[in-house]
Design a protein around this motif. Structure first.
Motif: not given
Length: 255
Positions: A116-138
């Protein structure tokens, strides 16, 4: 009593979170209480909150990680006046620890088993982008040594998240932290402490299994083979006796 009146809801929220740091429900309630406090500055600094709650960021429990991240985001908002949870975007490069905690909260709040929380694949892609943005900050030098430790603990905690597509990005972020802040540094300290704890748990499980074998007589398989061999020899002696042969003594000696 005077101190409690001065601190109000903000001070009460901090005390509640400190009293039950391993209870997701209390941490979430403390975050909500702090968010509506009339004097949020009484909550203190994010650094002070991390003195109590930093280790919880790498808990194996997703619910506990989400609870402590909610509280830390509330403390960050109270001390800076900016709500990183509401204003954050997965693709934006975060510049504060509060913004990074908001991104980790988005990741840890999600239950991949709840359709009910939505598409797992979409969540996975969004989460990967978020983690990549933190790596960019590093990579851009936006993460100081004081921020590296809590961020590393968020990485270690989220590796317990049962979503394998997210792990490579988390490992890349951990690698960037280790490369940017050489040992001895908070990121390395967090990593080695986690490895030591995991190794100790493996050794404890091995020792417990070995102790169990000793208490049952040294291994079920070996004991089973011995019983089967004795039964086989008894059958041979019985067959020899029926034929009237004298091979019984030979079997007796072999046994």
């Amino acid at each position: 009593e005077e101190e409690e009146e001065v601190g109000g809801d903000a001070a009460l929220a901090v005390r509640a979170a400190a009293a039950a740091p391993d209870c997701p429900g209390v941490l979430t309630a403390a975050a909500e209480l702090l968010a509506g406090a009339a004097n949020p500055e009484a909550a203190g600094t994010l650094a002070a909150a991390l003195d109590t709650h930093a280790m919880t960021l790498q808990s194996p429990s997703r619910h506990l990680r989400a609870g402590v991240l909610r509280f830390l985001c509330a403390v960050s908002a109270a001390s800076t006046g900016e709500d990183d949870v509401e204003n954050g975007n997965a693709n934006d490069t975060p510049h504060t620890l509060g913004a990074m905690f908001a991104q980790w909260l988005e990741i840890n709040e999600y239950d991949p088993h709840d359709i009910s929380k939505g598409n797992v694949l979409e969540f996975s892609r969004t989460s990967q982008v978020a983690v990549a943005s933190m790596k960019r900050a590093v990579d851009q030098g936006n993460v100081t040594e004081d921020m590296a430790g809590p961020l590393a603990r968020c990485c270690l905690g989220s590796l317990h998240f049962r979503l394998a597509t997210l792990w490579p990005k988390i490992i890349e972020l951990m690698g960037a932290l280790a490369a940017k802040h050489h040992a001895p540094a908070p990121a390395w300290d967090a990593l080695f402490a986690d490895l030591t704890e995991t190794q100790a748990a493996c050794f404890a499980a091995h020792d417990a299994a070995a102790a169990g074998l000793v208490s049952t007589g040294g291994g079920g398989k070996s004991k089973s083979r011995s019983v089967k061999m004795k039964l086989k020899l008894k059958k041979k002696k019985a067959a020899a006796a029926e034929k009237g042969g004298d091979g019984g003594d030979g079997d007796e000696e072999e046994e």
